[in-house]
Design an enzyme around this catalytic site. Sequence first.
Site, PDB file in Angstrom:
ATOM      1  CG  ASP A  17      -1.852   1.230   1.228  1.00  0.00           C
ATOM      2  OD1 ASP A  17      -2.442   1.524   0.165  1.00  0.00           O
ATOM      3  OD2 ASP A  17      -1.981   1.908   2.259  1.00  0.00           O
ATOM      4  CB  SER A  18       0.197   4.743  -0.922  1.00  0.00           C
ATOM      5  OG  SER A  18      -0.971   4.906  -0.147  1.00  0.00           O
ATOM      6  CB  CYS A  80      -3.042   0.612  -2.665  1.00  0.00           C
ATOM      7  SG  CYS A  80      -3.052   2.357  -3.114  1.00  0.00           S
ATOM      8  CD  GLU A 165      -0.149   7.181   5.488  1.00  0.00           C
ATOM      9  OE1 GLU A 165       1.020   7.291   5.889  1.00  0.00           O
ATOM     10  OE2 GLU A 165      -0.666   6.081   5.200  1.00  0.00           O
ATOM     11  CB  CYS A 199      -9.567   4.805   0.155  1.00  0.00           C
ATOM     12  SG  CYS A 199      -7.936   5.266   0.782  1.00  0.00           S
ATOM     13  CG  HIS A 201      -5.100   5.208   4.036  1.00  0.00           C
ATOM     14  ND1 HIS A 201      -4.575   4.590   2.923  1.00  0.00           N
ATOM     15  CD2 HIS A 201      -4.043   5.747   4.707  1.00  0.00           C
ATOM     16  CE1 HIS A 201      -3.255   4.768   2.917  1.00  0.00           C
ATOM     17  NE2 HIS A 201      -2.912   5.466   3.981  1.00  0.00           N
TER      18      HIS A 201
HETATM   19  N1  DGL Z   1      -4.850   3.229   0.610  1.00  0.00           N
HETATM   20  C1  DGL Z   1      -4.887   3.772  -0.701  1.00  0.00           C
HETATM   21  C2  DGL Z   1      -6.129   3.411  -1.472  1.00  0.00           C
HETATM   22  O1  DGL Z   1      -6.740   2.417  -1.153  1.00  0.00           O
HETATM   23  C3  DGL Z   1      -4.485   5.110  -0.826  1.00  0.00           C
HETATM   24  C4  DGL Z   1      -4.162   6.128  -0.773  1.00  0.00           C
HETATM   25  C5  DGL Z   1      -3.338   7.259  -1.052  1.00  0.00           C
HETATM   26  O2  DGL Z   1      -2.133   7.078  -0.927  1.00  0.00           O
HETATM   27  O3  DGL Z   1      -3.882   8.285  -1.418  1.00  0.00           O
HETATM   28  O4  DGL Z   1      -6.500   4.093  -2.403  1.00  0.00           O
END
Ligand code: DGL
Length: 280
Positions: A17-18, A80, A165, A199, A201
């Site tokens: 993931d990012s 992600c 984050e 997402c 997150h």
């Molecule tokens: N967790 C990521 C997603 O599902 C992303 C987010 C990001 O880095 O903006 O899109």
Amino acid sequence: MSKIILSEKPGPIGIFDSGYGGLTILKHIQGTMPEYDFMYLGDNARTPYGTRSFQVVYEFTLQCVTKLFEMGCHLVILACNTASAKALRTIQQIDLPRLDATRRVLGIIRPTVESIGELTVSRHVGLLATPGTVKSLSYPLEINKLFPDITVTGESCPIWVPLVESGESQSDGADYFVKQHIDNLLAKDSEIDTIILGCTHYPLLLDKIRKYVPEGIKIVSQGEYVASSLKNYLERHPEMDARCTKGAATSYYTTESLDTFLPNASIFLNSAIDADSITL
Ligand code: DGL
């Protein structure tokens, strides 16, 4: 990029993931498949991806996938949505044949989309996601391939990932932004009865999201669907299953410094972990 030499030895399943969001997917996968080994990589130093261009998301994702291959993974899950929407197809079609045609990279949009047909009664579905995922139209396109009668309305939430984050997901200030985007989404389509958290997150904001989503509207977070889809994939692909080690161990890597990563990751996982900081 030239061809790289990769080990043939079986290895852990890579989860990318990012940033921290993929941990919400990893937790579900570990619960469903506890015997497997996993290697988590968060590109926390370059998060968020959701506001970046197609080309940049693709290049960053490819670097991270290549790193996970070099560290021994044969199968990598893009935990992600932004990377799944913007990089998955090119990596599968262009890069894998060049890097190693026997390795696999899977995304998380498809398993989520497959669950939607059974969940919505009104056939009006809302999507809360990063600007990149919403703009890619991946969700409406994929949903309409399987369920042409469903209307999908998207709302970009550019500040939700930075809130998570930066450790602000439980703060009072976060309420304002959570409510704002839910209200925006429901103002666009009042018949929505199912909202996808598109997402990884966003489950970390779930308590606040529940507070502002009217009762009766289902909230779909992806972990359980991704986990059961992965289990099913490995049952259907014994040749890949044989290349995934089973020692019930997980290693964690981040591109950020450990001072930042460890306390936050431990909060998200509800337990202390060890990790290594790596450069790509
Ligand atoms: N967790 C990521 C997603 O599902 C992303 C987010 C990001 O880095 O903006 O899109």
